[in-house]
Enzyme design. Structure first.
Site, mmCIF file in Angstrom:
data_model
loop_
_atom_site.group_PDB
_atom_site.id
_atom_site.type_symbol
_atom_site.label_atom_id
_atom_site.label_comp_id
_atom_site.label_asym_id
_atom_site.label_seq_id
_atom_site.Cartn_x
_atom_site.Cartn_y
_atom_site.Cartn_z
ATOM 1 N N LYS A 149 0.065 4.259 -0.259
ATOM 2 C CA LYS A 149 -0.608 5.421 0.347
ATOM 3 C C LYS A 149 -0.428 6.668 -0.550
ATOM 4 O O LYS A 149 -0.330 6.539 -1.764
ATOM 5 C CB LYS A 149 -0.098 5.661 1.771
ATOM 6 C CG LYS A 149 -0.114 4.398 2.622
ATOM 7 C CD LYS A 149 0.076 4.672 4.081
ATOM 8 C CE LYS A 149 0.171 3.358 4.823
ATOM 9 N NZ LYS A 149 0.144 3.519 6.269
ATOM 10 N N GLU A 172 -6.663 4.363 8.070
ATOM 11 C CA GLU A 172 -6.551 5.799 7.775
ATOM 12 C C GLU A 172 -7.858 6.323 7.173
ATOM 13 O O GLU A 172 -8.247 7.472 7.422
ATOM 14 C CB GLU A 172 -5.340 6.049 6.858
ATOM 15 C CG GLU A 172 -4.040 5.912 7.642
ATOM 16 C CD GLU A 172 -2.847 5.446 6.851
ATOM 17 O OE1 GLU A 172 -2.850 5.535 5.611
ATOM 18 O OE2 GLU A 172 -1.890 4.974 7.486
ATOM 19 N N ASN A 191 0.867 -1.182 0.000
ATOM 20 C CA ASN A 191 0.000 0.000 0.000
ATOM 21 C C ASN A 191 0.904 1.232 0.000
ATOM 22 O O ASN A 191 1.524 1.543 1.009
ATOM 23 C CB ASN A 191 -0.890 -0.037 1.253
ATOM 24 C CG ASN A 191 -1.685 1.238 1.434
ATOM 25 O OD1 ASN A 191 -1.799 2.058 0.531
ATOM 26 N ND2 ASN A 191 -2.256 1.400 2.625
ATOM 27 N N GLU A 244 -4.950 -5.354 10.798
ATOM 28 C CA GLU A 244 -3.964 -4.288 10.968
ATOM 29 C C GLU A 244 -4.207 -3.580 12.294
ATOM 30 O O GLU A 244 -5.032 -2.645 12.365
ATOM 31 C CB GLU A 244 -4.080 -3.282 9.828
ATOM 32 C CG GLU A 244 -3.796 -3.886 8.469
ATOM 33 C CD GLU A 244 -3.245 -2.850 7.508
ATOM 34 O OE1 GLU A 244 -2.169 -3.076 6.963
ATOM 35 O OE2 GLU A 244 -3.890 -1.794 7.339
ATOM 36 N N GLY A 271 2.989 -1.140 4.315
ATOM 37 C CA GLY A 271 2.954 0.283 3.991
ATOM 38 C C GLY A 271 4.353 0.810 3.720
ATOM 39 O O GLY A 271 4.870 0.759 2.594
ATOM 40 N N SER A 325 3.789 -2.294 10.273
ATOM 41 C CA SER A 325 5.257 -2.236 10.369
ATOM 42 C C SER A 325 5.927 -3.558 10.010
ATOM 43 O O SER A 325 6.903 -3.971 10.656
ATOM 44 C CB SER A 325 5.685 -1.750 11.766
ATOM 45 O OG SER A 325 5.190 -0.446 12.008
ATOM 46 N N GLY A 376 2.619 2.133 10.703
ATOM 47 C CA GLY A 376 3.503 3.270 10.489
ATOM 48 C C GLY A 376 4.226 3.731 11.745
ATOM 49 O O GLY A 376 4.840 4.797 11.757
ATOM 50 N N HIS A 390 -9.331 0.736 5.227
ATOM 51 C CA HIS A 390 -8.030 0.960 5.858
ATOM 52 C C HIS A 390 -8.220 1.890 7.067
ATOM 53 O O HIS A 390 -9.060 2.794 7.039
ATOM 54 C CB HIS A 390 -7.061 1.581 4.846
ATOM 55 C CG HIS A 390 -5.652 1.620 5.362
ATOM 56 N ND1 HIS A 390 -5.216 2.611 6.206
ATOM 57 C CD2 HIS A 390 -4.612 0.779 5.190
ATOM 58 C CE1 HIS A 390 -3.941 2.373 6.523
ATOM 59 N NE2 HIS A 390 -3.557 1.260 5.914
HETATM 60 C C1 PEP Z 1 -0.622 -0.011 6.193
HETATM 61 O O1 PEP Z 1 -0.775 1.180 6.040
HETATM 62 O O2 PEP Z 1 -1.468 -0.795 5.768
HETATM 63 C C2 PEP Z 1 0.566 -0.449 6.910
HETATM 64 C C3 PEP Z 1 0.568 -1.660 7.372
HETATM 65 O O3 PEP Z 1 1.611 0.460 7.043
HETATM 66 P P1 PEP Z 1 3.050 0.173 7.686
HETATM 67 O O4 PEP Z 1 3.570 -1.107 7.062
HETATM 68 O O5 PEP Z 1 3.870 1.352 7.328
HETATM 69 O O6 PEP Z 1 2.853 0.009 9.153
#
Ligand code: PEP
Length: 256
Positions: free
Chosen positions: A11, A98, A9, A168, A235, A214, A174, A96
Site C-alpha cells: 500500500k 481501497e 501489498n 477480500e 497487507g 488480516s 486492515g 482493490h
Molecule cells: C489488503 O489490503 O489487500 C489486505 C488484505 O490488508 P490486510 O492484510 O492488512 O488486511
C-alpha cells in the site's frame, strides 16, 4: 495443480530505506521456498526500481498496486502499465477495495484496466469482496457475482489464464478481523463455481483464488488449508519479513 501465490501489498507504506530493507528480508528468505510457492511484492510505485534491484534473480515477483488503463500521456499523477513493465513488474493488483471505496473505481473502470493490463501481458490480481453490511444482509454471493461479471466482462478463457482472483471481504481488510476458514472456503467455492458457469470447469480449476483480509502467521495455515484457497493477498503483515516470511512458510507446508 494450482501453485500457491503469496502476494504482499505494501500500500502507501515504507520509504526508500525501509522498502529496500523489507525487500531484502523477503528476498533472503524466499529462494528456498519458491520451488512450491510463488511470491510477489507490490511496493509503492516510486520504489519499484529499488525493490526490483533487490529481488532480481531471487524469484520474487514484482507487482504494481494499481495502474491507469490509458496509454502514456497527459494523465497527471497516474502510472501507466508500460511504466510497470519498464520497472520490472509482471503483475498488477486491480480493483482493490481501497481503490473501489476511496477512489470511486467501479466494475466498469476495473474492467477497462483488466483488459489493458492483459493486453500488455501482465498478470492481473483482481480483487473482489463484500462490505460488512452486505454480508449481514446475506448478499455476499450476489455482490461477488456482480463484481466478477463486471470486472471480467469480455475476458476470454485464454485471458483468464493470466488472472488471479483475490477474495477480500472488505470488513476483514486492515481490521484484524479475519473470515473464518469456513467463510473463506464458502466464498472461494462460490467464486470457483461462478468461473465454471461463466467459463468452463478446467479454466475454473486452473484459476488461483487468493484470500485477503488480516492474514497473519497464526491464521495463514488454516486458511491456506481450505481446498479452494490458493494463496493470500497480505497487507499489514507484508510490511515485516518476520510476519510475511512465515506466511510463505505456511503455504510451503500446506503445499506439501
Ligand atoms: C489488503 O489490503 O489487500 C489486505 C488484505 O490488508 P490486510 O492484510 O492488512 O488486511
Amino acid at each position: 495443480m494450482r501453485r500457491y501465490l503469496i502476494a504482499g501489498n505494501w500500500k502507501m507504506n515504507t520509504n526508500l530505506a525501509s522498502a529496500t530493507a523489507l525487500a531484502k528480508g523477503v528476498a533472503a528468505a524466499a529462494p528456498k521456498k519458491l520451488a512450491k510457492v510463488d511470491v510477489m511484492v507490490a511496493p509503492p510505485a516510486p520504489y519499484l526500481l529499488a525493490v526490483r534491484d533487490v529481488v532480481k534473480g531471487t524469484g520474487v515477483d514484482l507487482g504494481g498496486q494499481n495502474a491507469s488503463e490509458q496509454a502514456p500521456g497527459a494523465f497527471t499523477g497516474e502510472v501507466a502499465l508500460d511504466m510497470l513493465l519498464d520497472t520490472g513488474c509482471s503483475s498488477v493488483i486491480l480493483g482493490h477495495s481501497e481503490r473501489r471505496t476511496l477512489y470511486g473505481e467501479t466494475d466498469a473502470i476495473v474492467n477497462k484496466k483488466v483488459h489493458a493490463a492483459l493486453a500488455k501481458g501482465l498478470q492481473v490480481v483482481l480483487c473482489v469482496g463484500e462490505l460488512l453490511e452486505e454480508r449481514k444482509a446475506e448478499k455476499t454471493n450476489q455482490v461477488l457475482d456482480t463484481q466478477m461479471s463486471g470486472s471480467l466482462a469480455g475476458v476470454t478463457s485464454e485471458q483468464l489464464a493470466h488472472v488471479v482472483v483475490a477474495y477480500e471481504p472488505v470488513w476483514a481488510i486492515g481490521t484484524g478481523l479475519t473470515a473464518s476458514p469456513e467463510q473463506a472456503q464458502a466464498a472461494h467455492a462460490h467464486l470457483r463455481n461462478w468461473l465454471t458457469a461463466r467459463y468452463n470447469a478446467s479454466s475454473a480449476a486452473a484459476t488461483r483464488i487468493l484470500y485477503g483480509g488480516s492474514v497473519k502467521p497464526d491464521n495463514a495455515r488454516e486458511l491456506l488449508s481450505q481446498p479452494d484457497v490458493d494463496g493470500a493477498l497480505v497487507g499489514g503483515a507484508a510490511l515485516k519479513p518476520e510476519l510475511f516470511v512465515p506466511i510463505i512458510e505456511a503455504a510451503v507446508a500446506v503445499a506439501g
